[in-house]
Design a protein around this motif. Sequence first.
Motif, PDB file in Angstrom:
ATOM      1  N   VAL A 261       0.832  -1.198   0.000  1.00 40.59           N
ATOM      2  CA  VAL A 261       0.000   0.000   0.000  1.00 40.59           C
ATOM      3  C   VAL A 261       0.873   1.257   0.000  1.00 40.59           C
ATOM      4  CG1 VAL A 261      -1.731   1.295   1.310  1.00 40.59           C
ATOM      5  CG2 VAL A 261      -1.927  -1.178   1.099  1.00 40.59           C
ATOM      6  N   CYS A 262       1.993   1.209   0.672  1.00 37.83           N
ATOM      7  CA  CYS A 262       2.875   2.385   0.726  1.00 37.83           C
ATOM      8  C   CYS A 262       3.438   2.759  -0.650  1.00 37.83           C
ATOM      9  CB  CYS A 262       4.000   2.173   1.736  1.00 37.83           C
ATOM     10  SG  CYS A 262       5.116   0.805   1.349  1.00 37.83           S
ATOM     11  N   ASP A 263       3.385   1.858  -1.620  1.00 39.97           N
ATOM     12  CA  ASP A 263       3.870   2.141  -2.979  1.00 39.97           C
ATOM     13  C   ASP A 263       2.769   2.643  -3.910  1.00 39.97           C
ATOM     14  OD1 ASP A 263       6.418   1.237  -2.270  1.00 39.97           O
ATOM     15  OD2 ASP A 263       5.940  -0.832  -2.823  1.00 39.97           O
ATOM     16  N   TRP A 264       1.522   2.578  -3.488  1.00 40.40           N
ATOM     17  CA  TRP A 264       0.414   2.927  -4.367  1.00 40.40           C
ATOM     18  C   TRP A 264       0.437   4.388  -4.793  1.00 40.40           C
ATOM     19  CZ3 TRP A 264      -4.653   0.334  -2.223  1.00 40.40           C
ATOM     20  CH2 TRP A 264      -4.487  -1.059  -2.234  1.00 40.40           C
ATOM     21  N   HIS A 265       0.753   5.286  -3.867  1.00 41.85           N
ATOM     22  CA  HIS A 265       0.725   6.727  -4.166  1.00 41.85           C
ATOM     23  C   HIS A 265       1.603   7.040  -5.369  1.00 41.85           C
ATOM     24  CE1 HIS A 265       1.521  11.045  -3.655  1.00 41.85           C
ATOM     25  NE2 HIS A 265       0.280  11.063  -3.167  1.00 41.85           N
ATOM     26  N   GLU A 266       2.812   6.553  -5.349  1.00 41.47           N
ATOM     27  CA  GLU A 266       3.731   6.799  -6.472  1.00 41.47           C
ATOM     28  C   GLU A 266       3.209   6.166  -7.758  1.00 41.47           C
ATOM     29  OE1 GLU A 266       8.146   5.541  -8.004  1.00 41.47           O
ATOM     30  OE2 GLU A 266       7.758   5.506  -5.858  1.00 41.47           O
TER      31      GLU A 266
ATOM     32  N   ASP B  83      -3.213  11.719  -3.949  1.00 40.88           N
ATOM     33  CA  ASP B  83      -3.630  11.971  -2.562  1.00 40.88           C
ATOM     34  C   ASP B  83      -5.131  11.726  -2.401  1.00 40.88           C
ATOM     35  OD1 ASP B  83      -1.063  12.779  -1.900  1.00 40.88           O
ATOM     36  OD2 ASP B  83      -1.540  14.931  -1.961  1.00 40.88           O
ATOM     37  N   SER B  84      -5.910  12.258  -3.331  1.00 41.31           N
ATOM     38  CA  SER B  84      -7.369  12.125  -3.272  1.00 41.31           C
ATOM     39  C   SER B  84      -7.805  10.672  -3.401  1.00 41.31           C
ATOM     40  CB  SER B  84      -8.021  12.956  -4.378  1.00 41.31           C
ATOM     41  OG  SER B  84      -7.743  14.314  -4.199  1.00 41.31           O
ATOM     42  N   ILE B  85      -7.189   9.952  -4.301  1.00 36.36           N
ATOM     43  CA  ILE B  85      -7.529   8.542  -4.492  1.00 36.36           C
ATOM     44  C   ILE B  85      -7.182   7.745  -3.234  1.00 36.36           C
ATOM     45  CG2 ILE B  85      -6.990   6.450  -5.796  1.00 36.36           C
ATOM     46  CD1 ILE B  85      -6.490   8.331  -8.241  1.00 36.36           C
ATOM     47  N   MET B  86      -5.960   7.941  -2.753  1.00 33.45           N
ATOM     48  CA  MET B  86      -5.516   7.206  -1.570  1.00 33.45           C
ATOM     49  C   MET B  86      -6.386   7.526  -0.360  1.00 33.45           C
ATOM     50  SD  MET B  86      -3.065   5.195  -2.404  1.00 33.45           S
ATOM     51  CE  MET B  86      -2.429   4.751  -0.806  1.00 33.45           C
ATOM     52  N   ASP B  87      -6.770   8.789  -0.212  1.00 30.20           N
ATOM     53  CA  ASP B  87      -7.613   9.197   0.911  1.00 30.20           C
ATOM     54  C   ASP B  87      -8.927   8.420   0.906  1.00 30.20           C
ATOM     55  OD1 ASP B  87      -8.243  10.934   3.164  1.00 30.20           O
ATOM     56  OD2 ASP B  87      -9.695  11.873   1.809  1.00 30.20           O
TER      57      ASP B  87
ATOM     58  N   SER C 124     -10.780   1.177   5.542  1.00 29.30           N
ATOM     59  CA  SER C 124     -10.428  -0.023   4.770  1.00 29.30           C
ATOM     60  C   SER C 124      -9.726  -1.033   5.669  1.00 29.30           C
ATOM     61  CB  SER C 124      -9.521   0.345   3.596  1.00 29.30           C
ATOM     62  OG  SER C 124      -8.260   0.765   4.055  1.00 29.30           O
ATOM     63  N   TYR C 125      -9.647  -2.239   5.179  1.00 28.19           N
ATOM     64  CA  TYR C 125      -8.933  -3.316   5.861  1.00 28.19           C
ATOM     65  C   TYR C 125      -7.850  -3.807   4.924  1.00 28.19           C
ATOM     66  CZ  TYR C 125     -13.101  -3.357   8.762  1.00 28.19           C
ATOM     67  OH  TYR C 125     -14.122  -2.993   9.586  1.00 28.19           O
ATOM     68  N   SER C 126      -6.698  -4.081   5.466  1.00 30.73           N
ATOM     69  CA  SER C 126      -5.598  -4.620   4.679  1.00 30.73           C
ATOM     70  C   SER C 126      -5.386  -6.065   5.095  1.00 30.73           C
ATOM     71  CB  SER C 126      -4.330  -3.800   4.927  1.00 30.73           C
ATOM     72  OG  SER C 126      -3.269  -4.298   4.165  1.00 30.73           O
ATOM     73  N   ILE C 127      -5.311  -6.938   4.128  1.00 33.72           N
ATOM     74  CA  ILE C 127      -5.077  -8.353   4.407  1.00 33.72           C
ATOM     75  C   ILE C 127      -3.746  -8.726   3.761  1.00 33.72           C
ATOM     76  CG2 ILE C 127      -5.925 -10.704   4.148  1.00 33.72           C
ATOM     77  CD1 ILE C 127      -8.742  -9.454   3.824  1.00 33.72           C
ATOM     78  N   PRO C 128      -2.672  -8.699   4.543  1.00 36.76           N
ATOM     79  CA  PRO C 128      -1.368  -9.040   3.978  1.00 36.76           C
ATOM     80  C   PRO C 128      -1.297 -10.520   3.619  1.00 36.76           C
ATOM     81  CG  PRO C 128      -1.175  -8.672   6.335  1.00 36.76           C
ATOM     82  CD  PRO C 128      -2.606  -8.392   5.962  1.00 36.76           C
ATOM     83  N   THR C 129      -0.564 -10.807   2.592  1.00 32.27           N
ATOM     84  CA  THR C 129      -0.383 -12.194   2.177  1.00 32.27           C
ATOM     85  C   THR C 129       1.079 -12.576   2.323  1.00 32.27           C
ATOM     86  OG1 THR C 129      -0.038 -11.535  -0.107  1.00 32.27           O
ATOM     87  CG2 THR C 129      -2.283 -12.071   0.547  1.00 32.27           C
ATOM     88  N   THR C 130       1.339 -13.841   2.146  1.00 31.71           N
ATOM     89  CA  THR C 130       2.711 -14.326   2.248  1.00 31.71           C
ATOM     90  C   THR C 130       3.350 -14.331   0.869  1.00 31.71           C
ATOM     91  OG1 THR C 130       2.044 -16.600   1.904  1.00 31.71           O
ATOM     92  CG2 THR C 130       2.060 -15.817   4.170  1.00 31.71           C
ATOM     93  N   ASP C 131       4.582 -14.750   0.822  1.00 33.77           N
ATOM     94  CA  ASP C 131       5.295 -14.831  -0.446  1.00 33.77           C
ATOM     95  C   ASP C 131       5.012 -16.137  -1.178  1.00 33.77           C
ATOM     96  OD1 ASP C 131       6.434 -12.362  -0.089  1.00 33.77           O
ATOM     97  OD2 ASP C 131       8.223 -13.147   0.879  1.00 33.77           O
ATOM     98  N   ASN C 132       4.080 -16.929  -0.672  1.00 32.83           N
ATOM     99  CA  ASN C 132       3.764 -18.191  -1.331  1.00 32.83           C
ATOM    100  C   ASN C 132       3.198 -17.939  -2.716  1.00 32.83           C
ATOM    101  OD1 ASN C 132       4.546 -19.634   0.901  1.00 32.83           O
ATOM    102  ND2 ASN C 132       2.489 -19.759   1.743  1.00 32.83           N
ATOM    103  N   ASN C 133       3.658 -18.716  -3.667  1.00 38.59           N
ATOM    104  CA  ASN C 133       3.162 -18.633  -5.025  1.00 38.59           C
ATOM    105  C   ASN C 133       2.178 -19.782  -5.216  1.00 38.59           C
ATOM    106  OD1 ASN C 133       2.812 -19.010  -7.823  1.00 38.59           O
ATOM    107  ND2 ASN C 133       4.740 -17.962  -8.236  1.00 38.59           N
TER     108      ASN C 133
END
Length: 93
Positions: free
Chosen positions: A41-46, A55-59, A65-74
Amino acid sequence: MLIIDEWLNYKINEKESKFIYELVEQRCGNNPTIFVGQFEVCDWHERLGGGTQADSIMDRIIHNSYSIPTTDNNLRKLYDSQKARKLMESLNS
């Protein structure tokens, strides 16, 4: 419900950014939207082009919102390995 898969895999231009803003603005607080992507999510702004439009979109996306992190499993690799194991088991039977 709207599910957007492969979210921000490619950087977007100003016209696309405006479209996303309008879409998110209309859905904000009224309809669920799920964003599925490979970037933090921290990369979305750029990736949204930075600036006030991003800024408006991210706001509108980040608040309530809820963030559901995932693992590196493919999962494709996992599925293929399970398929291969079943094939080997059937050949050995």
